[in-house]
Scaffold this active site. Structure first.
Site, PDB file in Angstrom:
ATOM      1  N   GLU A 103     -22.628  17.956  67.496  1.00  0.00           N
ATOM      2  CA  GLU A 103     -23.868  17.821  66.709  1.00  0.00           C
ATOM      3  C   GLU A 103     -24.747  16.695  67.269  1.00  0.00           C
ATOM      4  O   GLU A 103     -25.972  16.807  67.292  1.00  0.00           O
ATOM      5  CB  GLU A 103     -23.525  17.578  65.229  1.00  0.00           C
ATOM      6  CG  GLU A 103     -22.959  18.854  64.587  1.00  0.00           C
ATOM      7  CD  GLU A 103     -22.463  18.635  63.169  1.00  0.00           C
ATOM      8  OE1 GLU A 103     -21.551  17.799  62.995  1.00  0.00           O
ATOM      9  OE2 GLU A 103     -22.977  19.288  62.256  1.00  0.00           O
ATOM     10  N   GLU A 123     -14.964  22.351  62.641  1.00  0.00           N
ATOM     11  CA  GLU A 123     -14.820  21.850  61.264  1.00  0.00           C
ATOM     12  C   GLU A 123     -14.127  22.860  60.352  1.00  0.00           C
ATOM     13  O   GLU A 123     -13.352  22.493  59.473  1.00  0.00           O
ATOM     14  CB  GLU A 123     -16.201  21.508  60.674  1.00  0.00           C
ATOM     15  CG  GLU A 123     -16.818  20.229  61.227  1.00  0.00           C
ATOM     16  CD  GLU A 123     -17.602  20.421  62.512  1.00  0.00           C
ATOM     17  OE1 GLU A 123     -17.426  21.457  63.183  1.00  0.00           O
ATOM     18  OE2 GLU A 123     -18.404  19.525  62.846  1.00  0.00           O
TER      19      GLU A 123
HETATM   20  N1  3HC Z   1     -10.662  12.084  64.012  1.00  0.00           N
HETATM   21  C1  3HC Z   1      -9.603  11.256  63.967  1.00  0.00           C
HETATM   22  N2  3HC Z   1      -8.591  11.284  64.847  1.00  0.00           N
HETATM   23  C2  3HC Z   1      -8.674  12.225  65.794  1.00  0.00           C
HETATM   24  C3  3HC Z   1      -9.730  13.123  65.907  1.00  0.00           C
HETATM   25  C4  3HC Z   1     -10.777  13.026  64.960  1.00  0.00           C
HETATM   26  N3  3HC Z   1     -11.847  13.820  65.000  1.00  0.00           N
HETATM   27  N4  3HC Z   1      -9.509  13.939  66.945  1.00  0.00           N
HETATM   28  C5  3HC Z   1      -8.339  13.553  67.488  1.00  0.00           C
HETATM   29  N5  3HC Z   1      -7.842  12.513  66.798  1.00  0.00           N
HETATM   30  C6  3HC Z   1      -6.617  11.757  67.096  1.00  0.00           C
HETATM   31  C7  3HC Z   1      -5.361  12.577  66.907  1.00  0.00           C
HETATM   32  O1  3HC Z   1      -4.924  12.522  65.568  1.00  0.00           O
HETATM   33  C8  3HC Z   1      -4.416  11.903  67.853  1.00  0.00           C
HETATM   34  O2  3HC Z   1      -3.955  10.739  67.203  1.00  0.00           O
HETATM   35  P1  3HC Z   1      -2.447  10.235  67.407  1.00  0.00           P
HETATM   36  O3  3HC Z   1      -2.308   9.990  68.868  1.00  0.00           O
HETATM   37  O4  3HC Z   1      -2.364   9.048  66.545  1.00  0.00           O
HETATM   38  O5  3HC Z   1      -1.586  11.370  66.924  1.00  0.00           O
HETATM   39  C9  3HC Z   1      -5.309  11.449  69.003  1.00  0.00           C
HETATM   40  O6  3HC Z   1      -6.638  11.451  68.476  1.00  0.00           O
HETATM   41  C10 3HC Z   1      -5.255  12.374  70.211  1.00  0.00           C
HETATM   42  O7  3HC Z   1      -5.570  13.688  69.780  1.00  0.00           O
HETATM   43  P2  3HC Z   1      -4.619  14.928  70.037  1.00  0.00           P
HETATM   44  O8  3HC Z   1      -3.212  14.486  70.033  1.00  0.00           O
HETATM   45  O9  3HC Z   1      -5.028  15.980  69.068  1.00  0.00           O
HETATM   46  O10 3HC Z   1      -5.036  15.342  71.497  1.00  0.00           O
HETATM   47  P3  3HC Z   1      -5.032  16.776  72.132  1.00  0.00           P
HETATM   48  O11 3HC Z   1      -5.388  16.569  73.546  1.00  0.00           O
HETATM   49  O12 3HC Z   1      -3.794  17.518  71.767  1.00  0.00           O
HETATM   50  O13 3HC Z   1      -6.236  17.566  71.408  1.00  0.00           O
HETATM   51  C11 3HC Z   1      -8.468  17.839  70.519  1.00  0.00           C
HETATM   52  C12 3HC Z   1      -7.548  17.116  71.547  1.00  0.00           C
HETATM   53  C13 3HC Z   1      -8.518  19.323  70.816  1.00  0.00           C
HETATM   54  C14 3HC Z   1      -9.836  17.256  70.638  1.00  0.00           C
HETATM   55  C15 3HC Z   1      -7.906  17.618  69.099  1.00  0.00           C
HETATM   56  O14 3HC Z   1      -7.644  16.247  68.915  1.00  0.00           O
HETATM   57  C16 3HC Z   1      -8.810  18.052  68.000  1.00  0.00           C
HETATM   58  O15 3HC Z   1      -8.902  19.232  67.717  1.00  0.00           O
HETATM   59  N6  3HC Z   1      -9.453  17.089  67.311  1.00  0.00           N
HETATM   60  C17 3HC Z   1     -10.220  17.334  66.131  1.00  0.00           C
HETATM   61  C18 3HC Z   1     -11.564  17.941  66.442  1.00  0.00           C
HETATM   62  C19 3HC Z   1     -12.299  18.214  65.161  1.00  0.00           C
HETATM   63  O16 3HC Z   1     -11.831  18.912  64.286  1.00  0.00           O
HETATM   64  N7  3HC Z   1     -13.510  17.670  65.052  1.00  0.00           N
HETATM   65  C20 3HC Z   1     -14.318  17.825  63.895  1.00  0.00           C
HETATM   66  C21 3HC Z   1     -14.195  16.626  63.029  1.00  0.00           C
HETATM   67  S1  3HC Z   1     -15.027  16.837  61.497  1.00  0.00           S
HETATM   68  C22 3HC Z   1     -16.638  16.547  61.861  1.00  0.00           C
HETATM   69  O17 3HC Z   1     -16.975  16.262  62.978  1.00  0.00           O
HETATM   70  C23 3HC Z   1     -17.539  16.646  60.685  1.00  0.00           C
HETATM   71  C24 3HC Z   1     -18.961  16.595  61.075  1.00  0.00           C
HETATM   72  O18 3HC Z   1     -19.458  17.912  61.208  1.00  0.00           O
HETATM   73  C25 3HC Z   1     -19.773  15.862  60.066  1.00  0.00           C
END
Ligand code: 3HC
Ligand code: NAI
Length: 725
Positions: A103, A123
């Site tokens: 975004e 999301e």
């Molecule tokens: N917020 C907080 N922590 C996050 C995060 C996030 N958005 N994304 C990743 N992390 C953390 C994980 O919990 C993990 O923490 P840990 O080491 O303590 O367990 C660390 O970052 C590394 O992440 P992954 O282990 O998941 O790493 P991968 O390489 O396996 O995956 C990824 C990477 C595909 C980017 C995956 O982390 C992911 O899907 N993240 C979430 C993405 C997401 O859903 N974003 C939307 C957030 S909501 C939002 O943006 C609302 C907005 O529209 C207003």
């Protein structure tokens, strides 16, 4: 945080919050400060936004949604601020730009991405919708159909696809930051109006109404009770039907509905649970932090039946050279054909086609009946019939043939890992790797350590799960391990409900309405009733080894239902024979229809056993099936078979079709409230004193007595002393 720097006339704002630059309040504040500073400085002519560590941003900080200092409304205004800048702003996307990260990029006037970058608005997968104006900007940029698809599925798309969709302006193979700075310099002074997405109209479709109607039907069908996809749809529809500012208001309203729905909490719990189980440990002190995996350069699979075929396919997809072994040439040829078919299909689905899967090369995939060819493999996965004597014979052979240190894995569904290991001279290298059918599709890999399994073996199996793109969950050794052990009382209750007056379709309906992909009877027809029948015969519960005079509906003083055995005796094995709990259009057919034969068979059975038929309501069906499963979960935790409720939940979501928006069985229990779960179990147990599965577990009682603590505190109530519960 965000770092502010200069590259001549271009201000560089770098999002910094390792590892993935999640947009915490501090990052947002620093981003806003950076934008204002650039705006105020007349020598700055353009701005470039990028992320630390070659990652743009994984979006809003998910933990923030459940913290008291919630920040969900903060990002939208910052995205607007970026877009309204009078100086061109360029996003340099490396690694990931997800959710709020994308975004931010959509607020920028230009987007340039590294060829390996991934983008998406995921999301929906954590129970939300893009709440920083993404539902309004994305359709304006890439059109309604593509935007709706991305937003309602949450899928990540590679940069190459993003370029085709027009989501990014350019992709580069290297030096993304330099390329973005070059682009920023180039566009200085060009009009920004056409680059501001909020000012663009949505590209019109000739049949907008019809498109939206059909899309909604599809979204609802796929959502199966999950709210977020439909609300994502509504937010995107607002983009199509209303001016930008009104669409943004609608997006905010819908976002709030989701945020407070309970489903978002469950899905976010599931997100973190999946990450928590990577940090495995065992009661003897082995742990992910101290154990290192061994490399797996070559593997072998023994047995190319239902499971072996999928396992081979998974390994080939992970690019691991492989030997596939069968008991004789006839089975080998059958297995080879089946594997090749699966691999052809997988190759077609993959981006680069068959070339990416090098399965015609015998150096990568070799079929054989010769055990000696396993002498140099690093890991073997045995997937032969579920028979202890056979498995022991094979493991004995393996410990002689395989090189020292090779990991010996069994894909048993329930058998004792220690007993299998006892047939070898290297029990420390024996481990359970329980795949789920179809093994190349299902994400779960239950990893079972035995008494002697080494930490290296566990670490290697976890590493294998990662290589296969599966979720590995480490658990202890007991009959059925975690997943199947919790499944037994659930299925048992479902069958008892039939005895008492219900029908398969009624029970299935209740559990499918709850969100399961398949109810217990449809699932059992799919898996094959003969599998459980064979296991019950082996356990002496039915068949020729049953002592004469055993009451039909009792085993060792406990209630038993012979219904599934009776169906098997009639040759009704489920889908494969065209008849089971349902009838199918033909043997191998998939369309289940209620079977009048079964209904009259059930009435006759009840008459024979003098069971009074009663009406069983939906609440009782749901509670008896789910609470007995959850009850077993508490027993498993108390015995130390799994190190936390997250393990059970991750197993159920990824291996048993548990609806993710309900967070897994143990999380669900925490939302129902443990006192209620306990009271209901007590009530059902009083009515059915001969059913141990309904007798509340001591750990559940203990947690209720402790005042129903939150799920993250449960394990702290298992003191040394109480672990003997
Ligand atoms: N917020 C907080 N922590 C996050 C995060 C996030 N958005 N994304 C990743 N992390 C953390 C994980 O919990 C993990 O923490 P840990 O080491 O303590 O367990 C660390 O970052 C590394 O992440 P992954 O282990 O998941 O790493 P991968 O390489 O396996 O995956 C990824 C990477 C595909 C980017 C995956 O982390 C992911 O899907 N993240 C979430 C993405 C997401 O859903 N974003 C939307 C957030 S909501 C939002 O943006 C609302 C907005 O529209 C207003
Ligand atoms: P299957 O009956 O489809 O296949 C077993 C294969 O093993 C057959 O092709 C057989 O020829 C081969 N085999 C038997 N003896 C052999 C030997 N000595 N050497 C080499 N190959 C030999 O069985 P399925 O369903 O694939 O199950 C295999 C294992 O996986 C079992 O332990 C089962 O409990 C477990 N499992 C099964 C699941 C399922 O849904 N079918 C799910 C998870 C685990």
């Amino acid at each position: 945080m965000a770092q502010y720097a200069r590259s001549s006339a271009v201000a560089v704002i770098r999002l910094c919050n390792p590892p993935l630059n999640a947009l915490s309040l501090a990052v947002l504040q620093a981003l806003e400060d950076g934008l204002k500073k650039a705006d105020a400085d007349p020598s700055v002519k353009a701005v470039m936004i990028c992320g630390e560590n070659r990652k743009f941003s994984a979006g809003a900080d998910i933990r923030g949604f459940s913290s008291p200092k919630r920040h969900e409304g903060a990002l939208g205004p910052i995205v607007s601020l970026i877009e309204s800048s009078e100086k061109p702003v360029v996003a340099a996307i490396e690694g990931v730009a997800l959710g709020g990260g994308l975004e931010v990029a959509l607020g920028c006037h230009y987007r340039i991405a590294h060829v390996k970058a991934q983008m998406g608005l995921p999301e929906v997968t954590i129970g939300l919708l893009p709440g920083a104006e993404g539902t309004q900007r994305l359709p304006r940029l890439i059109g309604l159909p593509a935007a709706l698809d991305m937003i309602t599925t949450g899928k990540h798309i590679p940069a190459t696809e993003a370029l085709k969709l027009g989501l990014v302006d350019e992709i580069v193979e290297e030096n993304t930051i330099e390329a973005a700075i070059r682009l920023a310099n180039k566009v200085i002074g060009q009009p920004l109006g056409p680059r501001r997405l909020s000012l663009k109209p949505i590209p019109r479709l000739p049949n907008m109404e019809a498109f939206l109607r059909e899309a909604l039907v599809k979204v609802k069908k796929q959502a199966r009770g999950c709210l977020a996809p439909e609300l994502c749809f509504q937010a995107v529809r607002a983009a199509a039907e209303r001016p930008f500012a009104e669409g943004v208001r609608r997006e905010r309203e819908l976002f709030q509905v989701l945020l407070t729905s309970g489903q978002a909490r469950a899905l976010q719990y599931a997100f973190f649970a999946e990450r928590a189980v990577r940090r495995w440990d065992t009661p003897s002190g082995a742990s992910w932090s101290s154990a290192a995996p061994q490399p797996v350069r070559k593997a072998a699979v023994i047995g190319l039946g239902t499971m072996g075929r999928g396992i081979v396919t998974s390994l080939v997809k992970a690019n691991i050279p492989l030997v596939a072994l069968e008991q004789d040439l006839e089975y080998l040829n059958k297995g080879r054909k089946a594997v090749m078919l699966l691999l052809e299909r997988e190759a077609m689905k993959m981006e680069r086609g068959a070339q990416a899967l090098d399965f015609h090369n015998p150096a990568r995939l070799q079929f054989t009946v010769d055990f000696d060819l396993l002498h140099d493999v690093d890991l073997v996965i045995e997937a032969v019939f579920e028979n202890m004597a056979l498995k022991k014979e094979i493991f004995h052979k393996l410990s002689k043939i395989c090189k020292p240190g090779a990991l010996l894995c069994t894909n048993t569904s329930a058998l004792n890992i220690d007993e299998i290991a006892s047939a070898t001279s290297c029990p420390q290298q024996v481990i359970g790797t329980h795949f789920f059918s179809p093994a190349h599709v299902m994400r779960l890999l239950e990893i079972i350590y035995g008494r002697h399994t080494s930490p290296t073996a566990i670490a290697t199996a976890m590493q294998l799960a990662k290589a296969l793109k599966k979720v590995g969950v480490v658990v202890g050794n007991c009959f059925g391990f975690v997943g199947n052990r919790m499944m037994f009382p659930y299925v048992q209750q479902a069958v008892f409900l039939l005895e008492e007056g219900s029908r398969p379709e009624a029970v299935d309906q209740v559990l499918e309405d709850f969100g399961f992909k398949l109810g217990p009877f449809r699932m059992s027809d799919l898996a094959g009733l003969d599998v459980g029948w064979r296991s019950r015969k082996d356990q002496g519960l039915t068949g020729p080894s049953l002592p004469a005079g055993t009451p039909a509906r009792q085993r060792q003083g406990q209630r038993y239902s012979p219904l599934p055995d009776l169906l098997c005796e009639q040759g009704r094995f489920g889908q494969k024979t065209g008849k089971g709990w349902y009838q199918y259009e033909r043997a191998g057919g998939r369309t289940a229809t209620p079977d009048p034969w079964l209904h009259s068979f059930l009435s006759h059975y009840r008459d024979t056993h003098h069971i009074k038929t009663r009406f069983i309501d939906q609440e009782e069906i749901l509670e008896r099936c789910l609470f007995s499963l959850i009850n077993e979960g508490f027993a498993i935790l108390a015995e130390g078979i799994a190190s936390g409720p997250e393990h059970l939940d991750v197993i159920y979501i990824n291996g048993y079709g548990w609806p993710k928006h309900r967070g897994g069985p143990m999380f669900y229990a925490s939302t129902v409230g443990l006192p209620r779960v306990l009271a209901k179990l007590q009530k059902y147990s009083e009515v059915h004193p001969d059913v141990p599965g309904l007798r509340p577990s001591a750990f559940l009682k203990k947690l209720v007595a402790a005042g129903n603590p939150p799920i993250k505190e449960w394990m702290s109530y298992l003191s040394q002393q109480s672990s003997k519960l």
